[in-house]
Write a protein that holds these residues in place. Structure first.
Motif, short mmCIF file in Angstrom:
data_model
loop_
_atom_site.label_atom_id
_atom_site.label_comp_id
_atom_site.label_asym_id
_atom_site.label_seq_id
_atom_site.Cartn_x
_atom_site.Cartn_y
_atom_site.Cartn_z
N THR A 31 -30.57 45.71 -6.11
CA THR A 31 -30.40 44.78 -5.42
C THR A 31 -31.47 44.44 -5.30
OG1 THR A 31 -27.76 44.93 -4.54
CG2 THR A 31 -28.99 42.69 -4.40
N GLU A 32 -32.38 44.69 -4.68
CA GLU A 32 -33.96 44.60 -4.54
C GLU A 32 -34.89 44.61 -5.33
OE1 GLU A 32 -35.81 45.35 -0.45
OE2 GLU A 32 -36.59 47.33 -1.03
N LYS A 33 -33.99 45.98 -5.78
CA LYS A 33 -35.68 45.49 -7.66
C LYS A 33 -35.45 44.66 -7.63
CE LYS A 33 -37.78 49.59 -6.55
NZ LYS A 33 -39.17 49.72 -6.38
N LEU A 34 -33.48 43.74 -8.08
CA LEU A 34 -33.69 42.85 -9.39
C LEU A 34 -34.45 41.67 -8.56
CD1 LEU A 34 -30.31 43.15 -9.93
CD2 LEU A 34 -32.27 43.32 -11.84
N GLN A 35 -35.47 40.96 -8.31
CA GLN A 35 -35.46 40.59 -6.50
C GLN A 35 -34.99 38.96 -7.50
OE1 GLN A 35 -40.28 40.17 -8.69
NE2 GLN A 35 -39.35 42.80 -8.70
N LEU A 36 -33.41 39.02 -6.94
CA LEU A 36 -32.83 37.77 -6.84
C LEU A 36 -33.08 36.24 -5.90
CD1 LEU A 36 -29.59 40.28 -6.71
CD2 LEU A 36 -30.57 39.11 -8.54
N ASP A 37 -32.54 35.48 -6.39
CA ASP A 37 -32.63 34.41 -5.59
C ASP A 37 -31.66 33.65 -6.07
OD1 ASP A 37 -33.80 32.83 -7.60
OD2 ASP A 37 -35.69 33.60 -7.21
N LYS A 38 -31.22 32.27 -5.27
CA LYS A 38 -30.73 31.45 -5.96
C LYS A 38 -30.03 31.06 -7.18
CE LYS A 38 -27.40 31.66 -2.71
NZ LYS A 38 -26.25 32.25 -2.86
N ASN A 39 -31.34 31.06 -7.70
CA ASN A 39 -31.57 30.68 -8.99
C ASN A 39 -31.15 31.88 -10.21
OD1 ASN A 39 -32.97 27.94 -8.55
ND2 ASN A 39 -34.68 29.02 -8.21
N CYS A 40 -30.32 32.79 -10.15
CA CYS A 40 -30.24 33.68 -10.95
C CYS A 40 -29.70 34.11 -10.98
CB CYS A 40 -31.47 35.15 -10.14
SG CYS A 40 -32.55 35.10 -9.90
N ASP A 41 -28.83 33.74 -12.59
CA ASP A 41 -27.60 34.27 -13.22
C ASP A 41 -27.48 35.72 -13.50
OD1 ASP A 41 -26.59 31.60 -13.24
OD2 ASP A 41 -26.82 31.22 -14.90
N VAL A 42 -26.72 36.83 -12.87
CA VAL A 42 -26.84 38.29 -12.82
C VAL A 42 -25.45 38.61 -13.65
CG1 VAL A 42 -26.44 40.48 -11.41
CG2 VAL A 42 -27.77 38.19 -10.83
N LEU A 43 -26.06 39.25 -15.03
CA LEU A 43 -24.77 40.16 -15.43
C LEU A 43 -24.66 40.85 -14.38
CD1 LEU A 43 -22.78 40.30 -17.41
CD2 LEU A 43 -24.53 41.51 -19.31
N GLU A 44 -23.50 41.88 -14.27
CA GLU A 44 -23.05 43.37 -13.99
C GLU A 44 -22.02 44.23 -14.35
OE1 GLU A 44 -21.72 45.35 -9.52
OE2 GLU A 44 -20.58 43.11 -10.23
N LEU A 45 -22.61 45.64 -14.81
CA LEU A 45 -21.70 46.55 -15.35
C LEU A 45 -20.64 47.10 -14.46
CD1 LEU A 45 -23.52 46.94 -18.48
CD2 LEU A 45 -22.45 44.60 -18.38
N GLY A 46 -19.80 47.51 -14.17
CA GLY A 46 -19.53 47.81 -14.10
C GLY A 46 -18.16 47.64 -12.67
N THR A 47 -17.87 46.15 -12.33
CA THR A 47 -16.75 46.07 -10.42
C THR A 47 -16.50 46.95 -10.17
OG1 THR A 47 -16.61 44.49 -12.15
CG2 THR A 47 -15.43 44.35 -9.61
N GLY A 48 -16.33 47.87 -10.35
CA GLY A 48 -16.01 49.14 -9.27
C GLY A 48 -15.09 48.26 -8.97
N SER A 49 -15.43 48.63 -7.00
CA SER A 49 -14.35 48.00 -6.01
C SER A 49 -14.49 46.81 -5.51
CB SER A 49 -15.13 48.92 -4.77
OG SER A 49 -16.36 48.50 -4.54
N GLY A 50 -16.21 46.02 -6.80
CA GLY A 50 -16.53 44.89 -6.23
C GLY A 50 -17.35 45.31 -5.16
N TYR A 51 -17.99 45.75 -4.51
CA TYR A 51 -19.11 45.42 -2.88
C TYR A 51 -19.65 45.25 -3.65
CZ TYR A 51 -21.57 47.27 0.65
OH TYR A 51 -22.67 47.54 2.04
N GLN A 52 -20.34 45.66 -4.69
CA GLN A 52 -22.53 45.65 -4.88
C GLN A 52 -22.27 44.18 -5.92
OE1 GLN A 52 -25.23 47.72 -6.70
NE2 GLN A 52 -25.86 45.65 -6.08
N THR A 53 -20.76 43.36 -6.47
CA THR A 53 -20.69 42.40 -7.08
C THR A 53 -20.30 41.22 -5.87
OG1 THR A 53 -19.08 43.30 -7.80
CG2 THR A 53 -18.96 40.78 -7.49
N ALA A 54 -19.95 41.74 -4.67
CA ALA A 54 -20.30 40.67 -3.34
C ALA A 54 -21.63 40.54 -2.74
CB ALA A 54 -18.92 41.43 -2.00
N ILE A 55 -22.20 41.50 -3.50
CA ILE A 55 -23.75 41.60 -2.42
C ILE A 55 -24.73 40.81 -3.38
CG2 ILE A 55 -25.73 43.32 -2.24
CD1 ILE A 55 -24.04 43.65 0.12
N LEU A 56 -24.50 41.25 -4.80
CA LEU A 56 -25.40 40.26 -5.53
C LEU A 56 -24.99 38.76 -5.66
CD1 LEU A 56 -24.71 42.68 -8.95
CD2 LEU A 56 -26.71 42.28 -7.37
N ALA A 57 -23.48 38.48 -5.28
CA ALA A 57 -23.17 36.81 -4.79
C ALA A 57 -23.72 36.35 -4.13
CB ALA A 57 -21.21 37.12 -5.47
#
Ligand code: SAM
Length: 220
Positions: free
Chosen positions: A77-103
């Protein structure tokens, strides 16, 4: 249903996890640390593994898949340098934990999962949180998002032999992609930026992820 006592205990464990597993290992983006403070990991685990919610390791989530170690989720997540202008594609929803962190950090998250059952459970898990900025898809993430779209960031939480061309095509110029690249059993975490000269890649650390099975990745 998590009791009030269990909730309080998990909150203490979560704070310790952020300090000892993330901050102590060099994660220092405040938005990332805050997201890990906010998102309860216990709701993403099968009930029999709830006590392992803040352990320093991956945990089984069913269908032969795992929720990744918290540090690896934070590092990616940190390496992606995210902010509120970013639209992110995630492969592998799995449990949804990483999805929730990204969102929690990005503008919008588009997440693809191969297993129907996992995607449905992830959607039910995330429904406990106030995160309306997520779109779900069940399918083969190696082909990218099914409709034509361009993303600021792409994250793969399953291993691939190389970065699939459809993902490169769906990444905006100057966008970042992070993925475990290698064999079915051992990979290097790769961070790549899309430039006019092609992908500029950096190796981050050796990792071991379950394989991304699909048309542009490992054979199903
Ligand atoms: N990020 C997840 C989490 O926080 O729980 C963990 C993901 S798990 C390590 C990898 C996931 O990739 C599994 O759920 C697996 O079913 C999924 N997967 C494998 N091949 C896929 C494909 N072609 N498209 C989408 N998802 C795939």
């Amino acid at each position: 249903m998590v009791s009030i006592n269990a909730k309080a205990k998990h909150a203490v464990e979560r704070r310790k996890m952020v300090q000892h597993q993330l901050a102590a290992r060099g994660i220092n983006d405040p938005a990332v640390l805050e997201a890990f403070e906010d998102i309860p990991r216990e709701i993403f685990l099968p009930p029999q593994y709830e006590s392992q919610a803040y352990h320093d390791n991956p945990v089984p989530i069913g269908s032969g898949q795992t929720i990744s170690q918290p540090y690896i989720v934070a590092l990616m997540t940190e390496k992606l340098q995210l902010d509120k202008n970013c639209d992110v594609l995630e492969l592998g929803t799995g449990s949804g934990y990483q999805t929730a962190i990204l969102a929690t950090i990005a503008r919008r998250v588009y997440t693809i999962e191969r297993y129907n059952q996992l995607s449905e459970t992830a959607q039910a898990n995330i429904a406990h949180l106030d995160l309306p900025n997520i779109e779900y898809c069940i399918g083969d993430g190696s082909k990218g998002w099914p409709e034509h779209r361009r993303f600021d960031r792409i994250i793969a939480t399953a291993a691939m032999p190389k970065i699939p061309q459809p993902l490169i095509d769906q990444l905006k110029p100057d966008g970042l992609i992070i993925a475990p690249v290698g064999t079915m059993t051992a990979q290097e975490l790769i961070l790549a930026r899309k430039t006019d000269q092609g992908l500029k890649t950096h190796q981050i650390t050796p990792v071991r992820f379950v394989p991304l099975l699909g048309e542009y990745s490992f054979n199903e």
